[in-house]
Design a protein around this motif. Structure first.
Motif, PDB file in Angstrom:
ATOM      1  N   THR A   6      79.888  -7.457   0.794  1.00 55.91           N
ATOM      2  CA  THR A   6      79.340  -6.174   1.249  1.00 55.91           C
ATOM      3  C   THR A   6      79.696  -5.064   0.276  1.00 55.91           C
ATOM      4  O   THR A   6      78.857  -4.220  -0.041  1.00 55.91           O
ATOM      5  N   ALA A   7      80.928  -5.061  -0.205  1.00 57.02           N
ATOM      6  CA  ALA A   7      81.353  -4.023  -1.155  1.00 57.02           C
ATOM      7  C   ALA A   7      80.547  -4.133  -2.453  1.00 57.02           C
ATOM      8  O   ALA A   7      80.142  -3.117  -3.022  1.00 57.02           O
ATOM      9  N   LEU A   8      80.309  -5.361  -2.900  1.00 51.33           N
ATOM     10  CA  LEU A   8      79.532  -5.562  -4.119  1.00 51.33           C
ATOM     11  C   LEU A   8      78.093  -5.078  -3.936  1.00 51.33           C
ATOM     12  O   LEU A   8      77.541  -4.412  -4.809  1.00 51.33           O
ATOM     13  N   HIS A  65      85.149  -8.866   2.990  1.00 50.61           N
ATOM     14  CA  HIS A  65      84.187  -7.774   2.775  1.00 50.61           C
ATOM     15  C   HIS A  65      83.736  -7.683   1.326  1.00 50.61           C
ATOM     16  O   HIS A  65      83.045  -6.744   0.951  1.00 50.61           O
ATOM     17  N   GLU A  66      84.132  -8.630   0.498  1.00 49.93           N
ATOM     18  CA  GLU A  66      83.826  -8.546  -0.935  1.00 49.93           C
ATOM     19  C   GLU A  66      82.318  -8.513  -1.200  1.00 49.93           C
ATOM     20  O   GLU A  66      81.838  -7.745  -2.022  1.00 49.93           O
ATOM     21  N   LEU A 117      77.099  -2.788  -1.874  1.00 50.48           N
ATOM     22  CA  LEU A 117      77.139  -1.331  -1.793  1.00 50.48           C
ATOM     23  C   LEU A 117      77.281  -0.724  -3.187  1.00 50.48           C
ATOM     24  O   LEU A 117      76.620   0.269  -3.518  1.00 50.48           O
ATOM     25  N   LEU A 118      78.117  -1.334  -4.016  1.00 45.88           N
ATOM     26  CA  LEU A 118      78.306  -0.860  -5.379  1.00 45.88           C
ATOM     27  C   LEU A 118      77.013  -0.965  -6.175  1.00 45.88           C
ATOM     28  O   LEU A 118      76.632  -0.025  -6.891  1.00 45.88           O
TER      29      LEU A 118
END
Length: 55
Positions: free
Chosen positions: A7-9, A4-5, A11-12
């Motif tokens: 996607t998290a990036l 999920h890295e 989103l950030l």
């Protein structure tokens, strides 16, 4: 690493991007309000009517 890295990036980046846009919009709005307030003070200064709170 984690699956999920990415996607998290994303989103950030989205959150920080939106925060930046909102800060810029607030800054321009604040500058506009200051200019309007100065203009109103310049127009009202010759009148100098006492406000009811100063009694």
């Amino acid at each position: 690493m984690f699956s999920h890295e990415g996607t998290a990036l994303e989103l950030l980046i989205l959150v920080f991007g939106m925060t930046g846009v909102l800060l810029i919009a607030w800054f321009f709005h604040h500058q506009y309000e200051l200019r309007v307030r100065k203009r109103v003070k310049k127009q009202r200064s010759p009148d100098k009517q006492p406000s009811p709170q100063n009694h």
